[in-house]
Scaffold this motif. Structure first.
Motif, PDB file in Angstrom:
ATOM      1  N   ARG A 118      27.179 -34.219  20.018  1.00  0.00           N
ATOM      2  CA  ARG A 118      27.174 -35.762  20.394  1.00  0.00           C
ATOM      3  C   ARG A 118      26.253 -36.592  19.659  1.00  0.00           C
ATOM      4  N   SER A 119      26.651 -37.408  18.914  1.00  0.00           N
ATOM      5  CA  SER A 119      25.767 -38.078  18.075  1.00  0.00           C
ATOM      6  C   SER A 119      26.310 -39.190  17.209  1.00  0.00           C
ATOM      7  N   ARG A 120      25.583 -40.248  16.973  1.00  0.00           N
ATOM      8  CA  ARG A 120      25.987 -41.196  15.852  1.00  0.00           C
ATOM      9  C   ARG A 120      25.553 -40.885  14.514  1.00  0.00           C
ATOM     10  N   GLY A 174      16.840 -37.386  20.995  1.00  0.00           N
ATOM     11  CA  GLY A 174      16.510 -38.687  20.475  1.00  0.00           C
ATOM     12  C   GLY A 174      15.547 -38.703  19.256  1.00  0.00           C
ATOM     13  N   GLU A 175      15.781 -37.691  18.360  1.00  0.00           N
ATOM     14  CA  GLU A 175      15.236 -37.544  16.939  1.00  0.00           C
ATOM     15  C   GLU A 175      16.036 -37.495  15.889  1.00  0.00           C
ATOM     16  N   ILE A 176      15.581 -37.750  14.956  1.00  0.00           N
ATOM     17  CA  ILE A 176      16.551 -37.969  13.511  1.00  0.00           C
ATOM     18  C   ILE A 176      16.888 -36.484  13.066  1.00  0.00           C
ATOM     19  N   ASP A 194      23.951 -34.953   2.338  1.00  0.00           N
ATOM     20  CA  ASP A 194      22.826 -34.863   3.410  1.00  0.00           C
ATOM     21  C   ASP A 194      23.187 -35.881   4.628  1.00  0.00           C
ATOM     22  N   VAL A 195      23.314 -35.343   5.638  1.00  0.00           N
ATOM     23  CA  VAL A 195      23.866 -36.291   7.134  1.00  0.00           C
ATOM     24  C   VAL A 195      22.670 -36.515   7.781  1.00  0.00           C
ATOM     25  N   SER A 196      22.238 -37.512   7.918  1.00  0.00           N
ATOM     26  CA  SER A 196      21.060 -37.960   9.125  1.00  0.00           C
ATOM     27  C   SER A 196      21.601 -38.483  10.280  1.00  0.00           C
ATOM     28  N   TYR A 197      21.394 -37.747  11.583  1.00  0.00           N
ATOM     29  CA  TYR A 197      21.932 -38.391  12.737  1.00  0.00           C
ATOM     30  C   TYR A 197      20.977 -38.278  13.683  1.00  0.00           C
TER      31      TYR A 197
END
Length: 168
Positions: free
Chosen positions: A95-97, A119-121, A111-114
């Motif tokens: 569950r994330s954007r 609440g952390e990247i 590389d996917v950053s989410y």
């Protein structure tokens, strides 16, 4: 099995077998700027089905992860289907954007950053990314439905009669 890769999940960049696949839900949907502030209502189940099929075919050799804002599994037994995908097939749900996707030229990954639930990247590499694109009414639907006398809802879709999902 009849596609260009004969049914194999291959990375477009180098033709290697994809070992990590991500699904991004709600792409272009639920976005006021894209004039699509609604949920398309079918994308979640399609993504779950495709991820489950990948796991059925490749098992532990391929990781499947679905990134979502809200999982919409309404309908008879749909939530059970989702739970089976997770517990029995190993499909991961995050569950994330998604914040960004950048190529990792060294490894050939994306590389996917989410933002994770804490609440952390977080950052994770994937071989393939599947976009679940939000649906919009087809071009020309207004003219067709006006000829039929069917009303449209505020998003441009056919508006069913009250208490009916089929009669217009």
């Amino acid at each position: 099995g009849t596609g260009p890769t004969d049914g194999q999940l291959l990375r477009p960049s180098d033709g290697q077998l994809a070992k990590k696949i991500a699904w991004f839900q709600c792409v272009g949907s639920r976005d006021v700027q894209s004039e699509a502030p609604f949920c398309s209502s079918v994308c979640c189940m399609h993504a779950i089905k495709e991820a489950r099929l990948v796991k059925e075919k490749y098992g532990e050799n391929v990781d499947a992860k679905i990134f979502y804002m809200d999982m919409r599994t309404f309908g008879k037994d749909y939530q059970r289907y989702r739970e089976q995908a997770e517990k029995e097939y190993g499909v991961q749900f995050e569950r994330s954007r998604v914040h960004s996707v950048l190529p990792d030229n060294e490894n050939g990954l994306l590389d996917v950053s989410y933002l994770n639930p804490a609440g952390e990247i977080s950052k994770e590499g994937f071989d393939l990314i599947v976009l679940s694109i939000g649906q919009k009414p087809a071009a020309g639907i207004n003219e067709l439905l006006s000829q039929e006398g069917s009303p449209l809802n505020g998003s441009g879709f056919c508006s069913p009669a009250p208490f009916s999902e089929t009669v217009t």
